[in-house]
Motif scaffolding. Sequence first.
Motif: not given
Length: 375
Positions: A113, A150, A154
């Motif tokens: 990720k 954003q 994350e």
Amino acid sequence: MKKKTWIAIGVISLVIIMISVSVYRQVFAKGPSVKTAEIKQEEISSVLMIPGTVKLQEEQMVYAAPDKGELKELLVEEGQTVKKGTVVAKLQNPQLDLEIEQNKLAIESANLKINQMDKKIKQLKDKEKTLADQVGKEEAKKQLAPELEQLEMEKKLANLDLKQTSLQKDMISKRQAELEIKSTIDGVVLSAKKPETSSMEGAMAEPFIHIGKLEGMTAAGLLSEYDTLKVSSGQQVILKSDAVPGQEWQGEITKIAILPQQSQAGLQNGSQAVQYPVTVKISGDTNSLKPGFQVIMEIETEKRTAMVLPIDTVHDNGDKPYVFIVKNGKAQKQKVKTGITSGEKIEVLEGVSKGDQVIVSGPDNLKNGLEVTVK
């Protein structure tokens, strides 16, 4: 002639009677024989005697712990010598194996990720450069700012996930290390047996591995509140055991507990009696002693020079101690004040003077005023 014979018989009878009276006076008139002793100055010590149990100075006991894992392999046997750090047993925990795999996946997922966020952030910055050529640098930055914020948020969350899974990995690694049980001391394996299922589910009273250091042992006992005031660390102790008659060991008090130990029965009954654990280090050759042996610990609590008599000279009828002194051929009862007792000697503080003949042994019916003969 007959008359002379009777006279001779009479004389002989008289002589016999006189001899008999003399013998009676020598044997009986002087009274029974007694043995005496005089008070003298000697070194005397007070000894406190308490029961104790021989224990190992260092030991390690490993109990079954289902929450950590089940025994997979026992690597030692009874009587085996082990060094500190030796792996003595291995456990297995299927649940922990599952947690390890899950943790690996979580770490891999978090890293993927983060990599993905890095790529998106890079792509967005490249896009910002292209757009800057068309609308200007400030306008391009303004248009793409929300999307960049954003992505960075994350990425931050992904880093937090990675940190959390890394902490979980550390915890799992510690639990995994506990699957290898190591010896914490240099010693001998006293017992090694696989735990029964019933004992694992029950009170688990017995260890499945017990390692002890046989060189140097201790004895543990209990002192009353009063006795703790007379005992301190460093005091010398003599230990004796009925299991090894005729032998004694030297020891030294190494620890007196600050807090008392009260039995469960005492707690239930509301008893106020408390006892303080005391530990004695045994010195010298302890090969004949074994853990669990019951011993009597003689603690020398006081030592001084005092006026003493043999302990057999002092009698006590529950009122006040007394002795019998020979005066003018008669036994005279004399009350005394005594101090500490040490072996066959007793301290006499008052009642006996130097030079007095104090009766040590005599007839059972010895009474005040009885005529006696000193041996």
